[in-house]
Write a protein that holds these residues in place. Structure first.
Motif, mmCIF file in Angstrom:
data_model
loop_
_atom_site.group_PDB
_atom_site.id
_atom_site.type_symbol
_atom_site.label_atom_id
_atom_site.label_comp_id
_atom_site.label_asym_id
_atom_site.label_seq_id
_atom_site.Cartn_x
_atom_site.Cartn_y
_atom_site.Cartn_z
ATOM 1 N N LYS A 1 58.567 51.638 64.890
ATOM 2 C CA LYS A 1 57.686 50.851 65.836
ATOM 3 C C LYS A 1 59.119 49.646 65.538
ATOM 4 O O LYS A 1 60.518 49.584 67.232
ATOM 5 C CB LYS A 1 57.042 49.660 65.639
ATOM 6 N N LEU A 2 59.924 49.937 64.961
ATOM 7 C CA LEU A 2 61.409 48.581 64.794
ATOM 8 C C LEU A 2 62.560 49.080 65.337
ATOM 9 O O LEU A 2 63.082 48.619 66.743
ATOM 10 C CB LEU A 2 61.982 48.201 63.958
ATOM 11 N N ALA A 3 62.163 51.010 65.639
ATOM 12 C CA ALA A 3 63.092 51.572 65.976
ATOM 13 C C ALA A 3 63.260 52.179 67.767
ATOM 14 O O ALA A 3 64.086 52.199 68.558
ATOM 15 C CB ALA A 3 63.331 53.317 65.594
ATOM 16 N N ALA A 4 62.257 52.272 68.084
ATOM 17 C CA ALA A 4 61.427 52.642 69.464
ATOM 18 C C ALA A 4 61.856 50.762 69.775
ATOM 19 O O ALA A 4 61.628 51.448 71.758
ATOM 20 C CB ALA A 4 59.911 52.633 69.026
ATOM 21 N N ASN A 5 62.280 49.692 69.389
ATOM 22 C CA ASN A 5 61.898 48.975 70.255
ATOM 23 C C ASN A 5 63.392 47.833 70.158
ATOM 24 O O ASN A 5 63.478 46.633 70.629
ATOM 25 C CB ASN A 5 61.138 47.533 70.415
ATOM 26 N N GLY A 6 64.265 48.902 69.410
ATOM 27 C CA GLY A 6 66.114 48.703 69.883
ATOM 28 C C GLY A 6 66.201 48.046 68.419
ATOM 29 O O GLY A 6 67.550 47.736 67.553
ATOM 30 N N GLY A 7 66.027 48.366 67.210
ATOM 31 C CA GLY A 7 66.362 48.633 66.167
ATOM 32 C C GLY A 7 67.370 49.255 65.541
ATOM 33 O O GLY A 7 66.353 50.910 66.070
ATOM 34 N N LYS A 8 68.272 49.219 65.310
ATOM 35 C CA LYS A 8 68.959 50.554 64.932
ATOM 36 C C LYS A 8 68.769 50.680 62.946
ATOM 37 O O LYS A 8 68.518 49.495 61.881
ATOM 38 C CB LYS A 8 70.704 50.494 64.589
ATOM 39 N N VAL A 9 68.122 51.917 63.121
ATOM 40 C CA VAL A 9 66.935 52.171 61.676
ATOM 41 C C VAL A 9 67.679 53.884 61.157
ATOM 42 O O VAL A 9 67.395 54.841 61.844
ATOM 43 C CB VAL A 9 65.748 52.149 62.063
ATOM 44 N N PRO A 10 68.010 53.757 59.952
ATOM 45 C CA PRO A 10 68.398 55.055 59.519
ATOM 46 C C PRO A 10 67.299 56.081 60.108
ATOM 47 O O PRO A 10 66.199 56.358 60.073
ATOM 48 C CB PRO A 10 68.932 55.215 58.601
ATOM 49 N N ALA A 11 67.519 57.744 60.454
ATOM 50 C CA ALA A 11 66.618 58.440 60.722
ATOM 51 C C ALA A 11 65.752 58.781 59.281
ATOM 52 O O ALA A 11 64.758 58.933 59.779
ATOM 53 C CB ALA A 11 67.272 59.668 61.414
ATOM 54 N N GLU A 12 66.628 58.570 58.352
ATOM 55 C CA GLU A 12 66.037 58.836 57.214
ATOM 56 C C GLU A 12 64.064 58.251 56.283
ATOM 57 O O GLU A 12 64.031 58.309 56.090
ATOM 58 C CB GLU A 12 66.606 59.717 55.764
ATOM 59 N N LEU A 13 64.784 57.308 57.431
ATOM 60 C CA LEU A 13 63.234 55.860 57.272
ATOM 61 C C LEU A 13 62.039 56.281 57.890
ATOM 62 O O LEU A 13 61.511 55.510 58.010
ATOM 63 C CB LEU A 13 63.974 54.130 57.384
ATOM 64 N N LEU A 14 62.683 57.027 59.268
ATOM 65 C CA LEU A 14 61.272 57.677 59.775
ATOM 66 C C LEU A 14 60.787 58.248 59.880
ATOM 67 O O LEU A 14 59.808 58.831 60.197
ATOM 68 C CB LEU A 14 62.354 57.063 60.847
ATOM 69 N N THR A 15 61.457 59.201 58.705
ATOM 70 C CA THR A 15 60.440 60.702 58.670
ATOM 71 C C THR A 15 59.696 60.843 57.303
ATOM 72 O O THR A 15 59.564 60.150 56.543
ATOM 73 C CB THR A 15 60.875 62.146 58.081
#
Length: 136
Positions: A122-136
């Motif tokens: 949700k943070l990444a989908a709304n403008g947050g820069k989040v490393p890809a490894e934290l999304l899977t």
């Protein structure tokens, strides 16, 4: 103020009360394994929100904290780092707000794993820069 809005506030997202509801409705894009950082901008269709480097914010807070918190994998530690209630009841409230499947709500370990990933997505989908490894 919803639970997710507390997280946004602590991370410095410029999201007013109306924006939080829109952010919660924003679909989470599938993870992009070839991208080092996901979420450099808001999702298509979402109103622009200022970009927040989530990792930098959390690393800075972790460095200033006297505790050893593993925010990268633990929703409890993430919430503690943000100085937000991390009790089971609070996590269930957040999970409900983010749409956690009911079958995962019955098992706190599964719910926690789902919840950490959902918050990062949700943070990444709304403008947050989040490393890809934290999304899977």
């Amino acid at each position: 103020m919803g639970f997710f809005s507390k997280i946004l506030d602590k991370l410095g997202f410029d999201a007013g009360a109306g924006k939080v509801e829109e952010m919660l409705r924003t679909p989470v894009p599938p993870a992009q394994p070839n991208t080092a950082t996901v979420g450099a901008g808001p999702a298509a269709g979402a109103a622009p929100v200022s970009t927040v480097d989530v990792t930098a914010q959390l690393e800075q807070k972790a460095a200033a904290s006297g505790q050893k918190l593993n925010w990268r994998t633990s929703i409890v530690d993430l919430l503690k780092l943000l100085d937000i209630d991390s009790s089971l009841q609070a996590r269930k409230e957040l999970a409900t707000e983010l749409g956690c499947p009911p079958n995962l709500m019955a098992d706190s370990a599964q719910m926690n794993t789902w919840l950490h990933k959902a918050v990062m997505q949700k943070l990444a989908a709304n403008g947050g820069k989040v490393p890809a490894e934290l999304l899977t």
